[in-house]
Design a protein around this motif. Structure first.
Motif, PDB file in Angstrom:
ATOM      1  N   MET A   1     102.695  70.809  45.681  1.00 54.59           N
ATOM      2  CA  MET A   1     101.350  71.102  46.175  1.00 54.59           C
ATOM      3  C   MET A   1     100.389  70.072  45.593  1.00 54.59           C
ATOM      4  N   THR A   2      99.596  69.461  46.425  1.00 52.66           N
ATOM      5  CA  THR A   2      98.628  68.480  45.963  1.00 52.66           C
ATOM      6  C   THR A   2      97.246  69.110  45.881  1.00 52.66           C
ATOM      7  N   ASP A   3      96.422  68.551  45.022  1.00 55.98           N
ATOM      8  CA  ASP A   3      95.056  69.044  44.831  1.00 55.98           C
ATOM      9  C   ASP A   3      94.161  68.369  45.867  1.00 55.98           C
ATOM     10  N   PRO A   4      93.700  69.123  46.872  1.00 62.40           N
ATOM     11  CA  PRO A   4      92.895  68.497  47.920  1.00 62.40           C
ATOM     12  C   PRO A   4      91.516  68.056  47.442  1.00 62.40           C
ATOM     13  N   ALA A   5      91.125  68.493  46.246  1.00 65.22           N
ATOM     14  CA  ALA A   5      89.802  68.129  45.748  1.00 65.22           C
ATOM     15  C   ALA A   5      89.785  66.713  45.168  1.00 65.22           C
ATOM     16  N   LYS A   6      90.947  66.159  44.889  1.00 67.23           N
ATOM     17  CA  LYS A   6      91.028  64.824  44.297  1.00 67.23           C
ATOM     18  C   LYS A   6      91.902  63.936  45.173  1.00 67.23           C
ATOM     19  N   TRP A   7      91.307  62.859  45.681  1.00 69.89           N
ATOM     20  CA  TRP A   7      92.052  61.898  46.473  1.00 69.89           C
ATOM     21  C   TRP A   7      91.367  60.551  46.384  1.00 69.89           C
ATOM     22  N   ALA A   8      92.087  59.509  46.748  1.00 66.72           N
ATOM     23  CA  ALA A   8      91.521  58.154  46.682  1.00 66.72           C
ATOM     24  C   ALA A   8      92.174  57.280  47.742  1.00 66.72           C
ATOM     25  N   VAL A   9      91.392  56.359  48.260  1.00 69.45           N
ATOM     26  CA  VAL A   9      91.890  55.283  49.116  1.00 69.45           C
ATOM     27  C   VAL A   9      91.543  53.991  48.386  1.00 69.45           C
ATOM     28  N   LEU A  10      92.568  53.240  48.009  1.00 65.25           N
ATOM     29  CA  LEU A  10      92.384  52.003  47.251  1.00 65.25           C
ATOM     30  C   LEU A  10      92.732  50.812  48.138  1.00 65.25           C
ATOM     31  N   ILE A  11      91.857  49.827  48.155  1.00 68.33           N
ATOM     32  CA  ILE A  11      92.044  48.656  49.015  1.00 68.33           C
ATOM     33  C   ILE A  11      92.035  47.396  48.150  1.00 68.33           C
ATOM     34  N   GLY A  12      93.100  46.610  48.253  1.00 71.20           N
ATOM     35  CA  GLY A  12      93.198  45.351  47.514  1.00 71.20           C
ATOM     36  C   GLY A  12      93.588  44.229  48.445  1.00 71.20           C
ATOM     37  N   ILE A  13      92.709  43.241  48.578  1.00 76.30           N
ATOM     38  CA  ILE A  13      92.962  42.122  49.489  1.00 76.30           C
ATOM     39  C   ILE A  13      92.950  40.813  48.697  1.00 76.30           C
ATOM     40  N   ASP A  14      94.117  40.237  48.528  1.00 70.43           N
ATOM     41  CA  ASP A  14      94.240  38.905  47.930  1.00 70.43           C
ATOM     42  C   ASP A  14      94.519  37.869  49.011  1.00 70.43           C
ATOM     43  N   GLY A  15      95.315  38.255  50.013  1.00 73.16           N
ATOM     44  CA  GLY A  15      95.757  37.304  51.025  1.00 73.16           C
ATOM     45  C   GLY A  15      94.922  37.364  52.289  1.00 73.16           C
ATOM     46  N   ILE A  64      96.873  59.522  46.757  1.00 71.66           N
ATOM     47  CA  ILE A  64      96.337  58.164  46.645  1.00 71.66           C
ATOM     48  C   ILE A  64      96.982  57.306  47.724  1.00 71.66           C
ATOM     49  N   LYS A  65      96.153  56.731  48.574  1.00 80.81           N
ATOM     50  CA  LYS A  65      96.621  55.809  49.608  1.00 80.81           C
ATOM     51  C   LYS A  65      96.231  54.396  49.183  1.00 80.81           C
ATOM     52  N   LYS A  66      97.190  53.477  49.218  1.00 77.00           N
ATOM     53  CA  LYS A  66      96.922  52.080  48.886  1.00 77.00           C
ATOM     54  C   LYS A  66      97.080  51.237  50.140  1.00 77.00           C
ATOM     55  N   LEU A  67      96.095  50.422  50.409  1.00 64.79           N
ATOM     56  CA  LEU A  67      96.156  49.451  51.500  1.00 64.79           C
ATOM     57  C   LEU A  67      96.099  48.080  50.822  1.00 64.79           C
ATOM     58  N   THR A  91      93.616  46.840  57.380  1.00 65.92           N
ATOM     59  CA  THR A  91      92.859  46.528  58.593  1.00 65.92           C
ATOM     60  C   THR A  91      91.809  47.615  58.805  1.00 65.92           C
ATOM     61  N   TYR A  92      90.835  47.324  59.645  1.00 62.09           N
ATOM     62  CA  TYR A  92      89.799  48.309  59.968  1.00 62.09           C
ATOM     63  C   TYR A  92      90.439  49.602  60.466  1.00 62.09           C
ATOM     64  N   LYS A  93      91.410  49.477  61.346  1.00 60.83           N
ATOM     65  CA  LYS A  93      92.102  50.640  61.918  1.00 60.83           C
ATOM     66  C   LYS A  93      92.810  51.451  60.827  1.00 60.83           C
ATOM     67  N   ASN A  94      93.511  50.767  59.914  1.00 59.13           N
ATOM     68  CA  ASN A  94      94.243  51.470  58.859  1.00 59.13           C
ATOM     69  C   ASN A  94      93.305  52.111  57.829  1.00 59.13           C
ATOM     70  N   ILE A  95      92.183  51.468  57.554  1.00 59.12           N
ATOM     71  CA  ILE A  95      91.208  52.047  56.620  1.00 59.12           C
ATOM     72  C   ILE A  95      90.639  53.334  57.216  1.00 59.12           C
TER      73      ILE A  95
END
Length: 105
Positions: A1-15, A64-67, A91-95
């Motif tokens: 069971m995950t805690d729906p009150a805590k989540w994150a989307v992390l985006i890292g673009i080097d390339g 936690i979702k990482k793009l 990408t915009y769509k994936n974000i």
């Protein structure tokens, strides 16, 4: 069971794909086209932030979702190991999709 009150989307673009045409060319004050080169450290920062969120803030890894867009010439020295498998490109769509999924969970 995950805690729906805590989540994150992390985006890292080097390339940045230098071979792709820009949909909207950008120019500096002198009229020269602005070209973007690869960065170093953004993907690495995301991996450190993820570790902090899991260990300190106690956000479940499943929340936690990482793009990531690592540079093809990513340096090996002083860099966190990338997780195995394919990376979801930021990408915009994936974000939008990642935010929508997190907000609906």
């Amino acid at each position: 069971m995950t805690d729906p009150a805590k989540w994150a989307v992390l985006i890292g673009i080097d390339g940045y794909d230098a071979g792709q045409p820009y949909t909207t060319p950008r120019f500096d004050a002198g009229g020269e086209e602005i070209r973007y080169g690869n960065l170093a450290g953004c993907v690495n920062d995301v991996l450190f932030v993820e570790e902090y969120l899991v260990k300190t803030v106690k956000i479940p890894e499943a929340n936690i979702k990482k793009l990531l867009a690592p540079a093809p010439d990513r340096p090996k020295k002083d860099v966190r190991e990338l997780p195995a498998g394919l990376h979801t490109p930021p990408t915009y769509k994936n974000i939008k999709k990642a935010l929508r999924e997190e907000m609906s969970s």
